[in-house]
Write an enzyme that holds these catalytic residues in place. Structure first.
Site, short mmCIF file in Angstrom:
data_model
loop_
_atom_site.label_atom_id
_atom_site.label_comp_id
_atom_site.label_asym_id
_atom_site.label_seq_id
_atom_site.Cartn_x
_atom_site.Cartn_y
_atom_site.Cartn_z
N GLY A 23 -28.17 -25.01 12.96
CA GLY A 23 -28.41 -25.58 14.10
C GLY A 23 -29.35 -26.92 14.09
O GLY A 23 -29.68 -27.26 15.42
N GLY A 24 -27.96 -27.54 13.69
CA GLY A 24 -28.95 -29.28 13.18
C GLY A 24 -30.08 -29.30 13.21
O GLY A 24 -30.73 -28.54 12.51
N SER A 57 -23.88 -25.73 8.15
CA SER A 57 -23.88 -26.82 9.00
C SER A 57 -25.75 -27.80 9.33
O SER A 57 -25.40 -28.26 8.14
CB SER A 57 -23.86 -25.92 10.61
OG SER A 57 -23.68 -26.25 11.78
#
Length: 843
Positions: A140-141, A226
């Site tokens: 989710g960054g 991510s």
């Protein structure tokens, strides 16, 4: 009849209520209040037992006021129930399209700023055993997500299979974790990085408490995907995390840059203004409702991204967003800085990415092209007449690819960043590279090996994630291999096991990479040729008349054609090494503009030959437009450059190619080209304050006199242009280009004088830059600059090719200056065999 039907229904319901015999896979759930209790440093916590796995959720590992560094959690009396997930960090939640929602099966929990809690899966408590600990960071960054967000994050299966302690957590994100307010007092010194400080706090909690949960505090692996991989990258360069973890795994999250502190501050400054607050009212941000804060933040970020581009993440994207900042203190270095290698240099690392990272974000809804003709129509926008060559390279690199969709969305961004970080870290760390290319069969296989698909394989969660994996036999087989590999790595720092071929340590030279697919194999530089082809096509820099300005350890490049197909004007690029360039912050719009036609600047057409220089606290940009030399200024290197009065420097005649030189006595001189039956170099003393030349000092430098200055290859009026002046040992060296720019013999020579006005003595070793020296036609018109290590370089342009002049390409070449004691002057020559081809990284 009705009675008979009633009896049948009653019997059916009775049979349905009879308990079935448990299968081998069924598990009992035990949540007795007097069992499954562990003593932590802050009080006792109660979990539950699912089969043989003990599970604890929502245990507080820290507390904090808004924007403040985390502190140890409060202690409590009695036993705290820890059987349900804690709060997730407040965030905007979007469902996305139906197929993406189906694929991920997101589970949004309760939101609250008191979100610093962790979840534990373990095979034993209070038993004195030392199991490997694996701490997972969600994706989710640095903006969204949570530890309970996806079914694939569930830690039961991997804990059970490997007898490990699996932990995941929630922490502060977005404005709550990365709002940099340090401009407004020491109280907020660390506000731009408290989201990463939370992770360090969690590691400290683990170090202090995990032994009671059956874990070994001296064997902790941090891993994430991510944004979670970005968090692992950040911790590798965080001094306060040193020694708190011992192995690291980065899934599709390698970062090479984070935010510079000054750019991070722009968001905080903007939010304060957006909310109508004065700097003295900054404390109000601690109490303002989150919804108001995040809405204001989003408006500011959107507005800033209309005005500037962020240079700190050139392999990621060029937008400002929520990110950690390199503040010189808590996070002192970018991930690829040489200094960062002194931190965590003994930590083994697994790093990798997936073949089709951008799925399911790009074309999964439409299914992508259905025929190769449709695929070619998409590809031609990127590769032009090289499309067929690209397709053949894909076939060579991935011989099993046959569907049209397989050719249009091969990832290069994540892969390029992964390679860059792996190459850097492998200088000191043992690094194992992987590449995940297993294709999901879900929805006709259109998701391919998409972003996050590897997670259920690593967690051995195929049964929990059939929407992602399809749940077929091949998926279970690969999950068995990958989960065991990650478990082995967590145990020993070596991922090798009998289910895989030997996985060697990666180096930039050997390019060793474990390719995960139905048949796993180790390949060396398997996609190097394809990546080089793609990056070369994407990274061409076409600045003519280029100039490079050096400041604060970075290079800044601009030139003619620097409008990047946007509005007329000049854009700017930034580099740390002269080779890879990206868009700097402080520039306008997506075209990286520092000066734009009509934006309080002179000129309607023909913007060329810029030069940047600084005097006192002001930056100046001199350039040509409408065949007039112009001077604009800015308080920032990155612009925007504007004029106090929209006018040329000297409108009396056509004049171009301005270069401002400052002498030792503080006087400025404008070297430029005046057009009169040819292009000739002139010089005049220049009043920088007024932006005008002193007409009485105007002096012609010289005429066309040398054979190299006019060759038969292209007939034209005499042309001398592109002046650059440097001063060494009280002598002035004027470098200039001669011949028409369309002439293949366009070249650079120099003349020497004892005065800024001349007379100039042209040197016998001219030209020093020519196609015979550097091997490319039309080599000329550039600028000298000193490199960060003190070397002398010349940046210039060359023709597009053997038979095509424009768009002209940018080149950089080292220059040698040698003292001629007999003539008491320097001689210059370029290293024609060491030409640098600068490339633009576009993501």
């Amino acid at each position: 009849m009705n009675k008979i039907l009633a009896i049948v229904l009653i019997n059916f319901l009775f049979i349905a209520c009879v308990p079935k015999k448990e299968s081998k896979e069924s598990k009992s759930l035990i949540a007795d209040f007097d069992k499954n209790i562990v003593q932590t440093a802050y009080g006792k916590v109660r979990g539950y037992k699912l089969g043989e796995t003990f599970i604890f959720k929502g245990i507080p590992y820290a507390k904090a006021e808004r924007f403040m560094p985390p502190a140890e959690p409060d202690s409590w009396e009695g036993v705290r129930n820890s059987m349900a997930y804690g709060y997730m960090c407040p965030q905007h939640v979007g469902r996305g399209d139906d197929e993406s929602a189906f694929l991920h099966q997101h589970s949004v929990g309760y939101m609250d700023e008191d979100c610093m809690g962790l979840n534990i899966w373990t095979q034993g408590i209070n038993d004195g055993k030392k199991r490997p600990v694996m701490l997972w960071f969600h994706g989710g960054g640095f903006t969204a997500g949570s530890g309970q967000d996806l079914p694939c994050y569930d830690g039961e299966n991997i804990s059970k299979k490997g007898d490990i302690v699996l932990i995941n957590l929630n922490h502060r994100l977005n404005a709550l974790g990365f709002m940099n307010l340090s401009d407004f007092g020491d109280k907020y010194k660390y506000s731009g990085n408290v989201g990463i400080m939370d992770l360090v706090a969690a590691l400290k909690w683990i170090n202090k408490n995990i032994s009671q949960f059956g874990g070994d505090p001296d064997n902790v692996t941090v891993f994430g995907q991510s944004g979670g991989g970005g968090k692992v990258t950040a911790l590798l360069g965080t001094p306060s995390a040193q020694g708190l973890f011992h192995k690291a795994i980065i899934h599709s999250g390698a970062r090479t840059y984070f935010l510079e502190d000054k750019y991070s501050k722009m968001i905080g400054q903007g939010v304060l203004k957006e909310l109508g607050l004065k700097p003295s009212q900054v404390d109000s941000l601690q109490k303002i409702p989150y919804e108001i804060l995040i809405d204001a933040s989003n408006k500011v970020i959107e507005r800033l991204n209309d005005e500037i581009k962020n240079p700190d993440v050139p392999f990621y994207n060029s937008n400002l967003s929520w990110n950690p900042c390199v503040d010189g203190d808590f996070m002192p270095f970018h991930p690829t800085a040489k200094e960062v290698l002194t931190l965590n240099s003994d930590v083994p690392i697994i790093i990798g990415s997936n073949k089709n990272e951008l799925e399911p974000f790009s074309q999964s809804v439409t299914g992508g092209p259905q025929t190769m003709e449709e695929a070619k129509k998409k590809l031609i926008h990127t590769f032009g007449d090289k499309t067929d060559e690209y397709i053949e390279l894909v076939k060579k690199t991935y011989p099993n690819d046959s569907r049209p969709i397989d050719f249009v969305n091969i990832d290069t961004g994540y892969r390029t960043r992964t390679l860059a970080l792996a190459a850097h870290r492998s200088k000191v760390n043992p690094v194992y590279m992987y590449f995940f290319q297993w294709n999901s069969p879900v929805i006709d296989g259109r998701f391919q090996s998409h972003h996050s698909l590897e997670i259920p394989f690593v967690f051995n969660n195929i049964d929990k994630c059939k929407e992602m994996t399809g749940g077929g036999e091949d998926a279970y087989k690969l999950a068995n291999k990958m989960s065991q590999t990650w478990i082995n790595f967590a145990r020993s720092g070596n991922p090798n096991n009998e289910q895989l071929p030997l996985w060697p340590i990666y180096s930039e030279e050997n390019g060793s990479c474990m390719v995960f697919d139905n048949d796993c194999e180790v390949r060396s530089h398997h996609d190097k040729e394809l990546l080089e082809f793609i990056n070369k096509r994407k990274q061409e820099i076409f600045f003519a008349d280029p100039t490079i300005y050096v400041e604060d350890g970075k290079y800044y490049l601009t030139g003619t054609g620097g409008d990047r197909q946007g509005p007329s004007g000049f854009s700017i690029l930034e580099s740390n090494d002269l080779k890879i360039w990206t868009a700097p912050a402080g520039v306008k719009n997506s075209t990286y503009m520092i000066l734009t036609r009509g934006d309080q600047t002179f000129g309607t057409k023909g913007f060329w030959a810029p030069q940047i220089f600084k005097a006192d606290d002001t930056y100046y940009l001199t350039y040509t437009a409408d065949e007039q030399t112009v001077l604009a200024q800015s308080k920032s290197l990155q612009g925007p450059y504007r004029q106090k009065k929209v006018t040329p420097i000297d409108g009396s005649v056509k004049n171009i190619d301005s270069f401002i030189f400052k002498d030792d006595d503080g006087k400025h001189y404008l070297y430029h080209v005046r057009l009169n039956k040819g292009n000739y170099l002139w010089v005049a003393e220049f009043n920088l304050e007024k932006g005008k030349i002193k007409q009485e000092t105007l002096t012609k430098c010289f005429d066309q006199t040398e054979p190299w200055e006019a060759t038969p290859n292209y007939e034209s009026a005499p042309i001398m242009e592109g002046p650059t002046v440097i001063k060494l040992k009280n002598k002035y060296y004027l470098f200039y280009s001669a011949n028409h720019f369309m002439n293949i013999d366009y070249a650079v020579g120099y003349a020497v004088s004892d005065s800024p006005y001349g007379p100039w003595i042209k040197q016998k070793d001219n030209p020093i830059l020519h196609r015979s020296i550097v091997g490319e036609n039309g080599s000329g018109h550039g600028d000298f600059f000193e490199s960060l290590d003190g070397g002398l370089y010349y940046v210039y342009h060359v023709h597009f090719g053997q038979s095509q002049v424009s768009p002209r390409r940018t080149r950089i070449v080292p220059v040698i200056k040698e003292w001629d004691s007999e003539k008491s002057l320097y001689k210059f020559r370029v290293k024609g065999n060491e030409v640098i081809v600068p490339v633009l990284e576009l993501m």
